[in-house]
Design a protein around this motif. Structure first.
Motif, PDB file in Angstrom:
ATOM      1  N   ASP A 166       0.849  -1.197   0.000  1.00 43.97           N
ATOM      2  CA  ASP A 166       0.000   0.000   0.000  1.00 43.97           C
ATOM      3  C   ASP A 166       0.882   1.243   0.000  1.00 43.97           C
ATOM      4  OD1 ASP A 166      -2.259  -1.546   0.072  1.00 43.97           O
ATOM      5  OD2 ASP A 166      -2.777  -1.117   2.160  1.00 43.97           O
ATOM      6  N   LEU A 167       0.355   2.342  -0.531  1.00 40.20           N
ATOM      7  CA  LEU A 167       1.104   3.593  -0.550  1.00 40.20           C
ATOM      8  C   LEU A 167       0.823   4.385   0.719  1.00 40.20           C
ATOM      9  CD1 LEU A 167       0.825   4.873  -4.233  1.00 40.20           C
ATOM     10  CD2 LEU A 167       2.563   3.439  -3.181  1.00 40.20           C
ATOM     11  N   LEU A 168       1.859   4.989   1.269  1.00 37.89           N
ATOM     12  CA  LEU A 168       1.741   5.803   2.476  1.00 37.89           C
ATOM     13  C   LEU A 168       2.278   7.199   2.201  1.00 37.89           C
ATOM     14  CD1 LEU A 168       3.045   3.285   5.147  1.00 37.89           C
ATOM     15  CD2 LEU A 168       0.679   3.845   4.644  1.00 37.89           C
ATOM     16  N   LEU A 169       1.576   8.192   2.725  1.00 41.60           N
ATOM     17  CA  LEU A 169       2.023   9.578   2.639  1.00 41.60           C
ATOM     18  C   LEU A 169       1.904  10.202   4.014  1.00 41.60           C
ATOM     19  CD1 LEU A 169       2.887  12.046   0.912  1.00 41.60           C
ATOM     20  CD2 LEU A 169       0.443  12.566   0.644  1.00 41.60           C
ATOM     21  N   GLY A 170       2.975  10.824   4.469  1.00 41.74           N
ATOM     22  CA  GLY A 170       2.960  11.489   5.760  1.00 41.74           C
ATOM     23  C   GLY A 170       3.509  12.892   5.651  1.00 41.74           C
ATOM     24  N   ASP A 171       2.904  13.823   6.386  1.00 39.69           N
ATOM     25  CA  ASP A 171       3.426  15.183   6.486  1.00 39.69           C
ATOM     26  C   ASP A 171       3.029  15.756   7.841  1.00 39.69           C
ATOM     27  OD1 ASP A 171       0.726  15.978   6.239  1.00 39.69           O
ATOM     28  OD2 ASP A 171       0.919  16.569   4.136  1.00 39.69           O
ATOM     29  N   GLY A 172       3.127  17.070   7.990  1.00 36.91           N
ATOM     30  CA  GLY A 172       2.857  17.675   9.283  1.00 36.91           C
ATOM     31  C   GLY A 172       1.449  17.475   9.802  1.00 36.91           C
ATOM     32  N   ASP A 173       0.511  17.100   8.927  1.00 37.54           N
ATOM     33  CA  ASP A 173      -0.871  16.878   9.339  1.00 37.54           C
ATOM     34  C   ASP A 173      -1.160  15.439   9.734  1.00 37.54           C
ATOM     35  OD1 ASP A 173      -1.995  19.461   9.210  1.00 37.54           O
ATOM     36  OD2 ASP A 173      -2.097  19.335   7.026  1.00 37.54           O
ATOM     37  N   GLY A 174      -0.218  14.526   9.506  1.00 35.55           N
ATOM     38  CA  GLY A 174      -0.441  13.136   9.885  1.00 35.55           C
ATOM     39  C   GLY A 174      -0.096  12.169   8.781  1.00 35.55           C
ATOM     40  N   LEU A 175      -0.813  11.040   8.761  1.00 35.19           N
ATOM     41  CA  LEU A 175      -0.485   9.946   7.845  1.00 35.19           C
ATOM     42  C   LEU A 175      -1.739   9.401   7.182  1.00 35.19           C
ATOM     43  CD1 LEU A 175       1.990   7.834   7.197  1.00 35.19           C
ATOM     44  CD2 LEU A 175       0.612   6.337   8.665  1.00 35.19           C
ATOM     45  N   VAL A 176      -1.630   9.124   5.872  1.00 39.54           N
ATOM     46  CA  VAL A 176      -2.719   8.470   5.139  1.00 39.54           C
ATOM     47  C   VAL A 176      -2.170   7.252   4.417  1.00 39.54           C
ATOM     48  CG1 VAL A 176      -4.188  10.493   4.843  1.00 39.54           C
ATOM     49  CG2 VAL A 176      -2.372  10.046   3.183  1.00 39.54           C
ATOM     50  N   ALA A 177      -3.023   6.252   4.244  1.00 37.42           N
ATOM     51  CA  ALA A 177      -2.661   5.028   3.534  1.00 37.42           C
ATOM     52  C   ALA A 177      -3.608   4.845   2.361  1.00 37.42           C
ATOM     53  CB  ALA A 177      -2.744   3.828   4.469  1.00 37.42           C
TER      54      ALA A 177
END
Length: 230
Positions: A166-177
């Motif tokens: 699965d693809l994951l993206l994280g930044d200052g607002d948190g994490l999404v999958a």
């Protein structure tokens, strides 16, 4: 690895450069529009400047029994675009990531680490700029307190299901999958949303009212009832 898994992995790798251009807020809106649960509640970066984007490599921990625990030497097999995803069942009393793993992950070019639980040796992560997303940090070791139950299996992170690849993206607002099977669809919608919001922002900065800018760029149609960002 099956032919299907290899194909999905190759496809995901090709989408990672696009993923890096997005924000978790934009992807979150896309997930809402498509009816996908992918926002990891309570998982935050150690530093708000941290960003990560890549494909999930998963590991699930459990509590020890009569035997001594194992933490695993998996990091030596990972590299660029891999995100280490550790499901420690949200435990806050025993860490599963520290200095040696951070140094090795950084040296191997690993994209970052996600933990449903806590880490330690935060200063090393901050010094190296190695992105860690977790529930917090504490110094108590997980050795002899946790054991590796399985690797490359579906895990739970912040209340959502994350599968290998699965693809994951994280930044200052948190994490999404993003589920690998729907990655292209999610990214296309997120790009559409972010283009529209960039246009709205530019219009407001040029003197338009927010109301008129939203109408001109079909903002509410983009959200399809999800509410969107404000």
């Amino acid at each position: 690895m099956s032919a299907t898994t290899e194909t999905e992995g190759t496809t995901a790798a090709g989408l990672i450069p696009r993923l890096r251009t997005l924000t978790t807020s934009g992807v979150s809106d896309a997930l809402d529009r498509l009816g996908i649960a992918g926002q990891a509640l309570g998982i935050a970066p150690l530093d708000r400047s941290f960003r990560l984007a890549g494909r999930a490599w998963t590991l699930r921990y459990g509590p020890v029994g009569e035997d001594r625990g194992t933490v695993g030497d998996y990091i030596d097999d990972l590299g660029i675009d891999d995100v280490v995803v550790l499901d420690n069942q949200g435990r806050l009393d025993a860490t599963v990531w520290g200095d040696l793993l951070t140094v090795t992950g950084h040296r191997r070019g690993v994209a970052g680490t996600v933990i449903d639980g806590v880490c330690r040796d935060v200063d090393r992560s901050l010094t190296l700029g190695y992105p860690i997303f977790a529930r917090g940090n504490w110094m108590r070791t997980g050795k002899d307190r946790v054991r590796v139950e399985a690797t490359q299996v579906p895990v739970s992170i912040g209340g959502i299901r994350v599968e290998p690849g699965d693809l994951l993206l994280g930044d200052g607002d948190g994490l999404v999958a993003i589920p690998a099977a729907r990655a292209e669809e999610v990214l296309a919608v997120a790009e559409e949303i972010e283009r529209a919001e960039d246009a709205i922002r530019s219009a407001v900065e040029s003197g338009s009212s927010l109301r008129d800018a939203r109408v001109a760029n079909h903002y509410h149609d983009l959200q399809h009832g999800s509410g969107g960002r404000r």
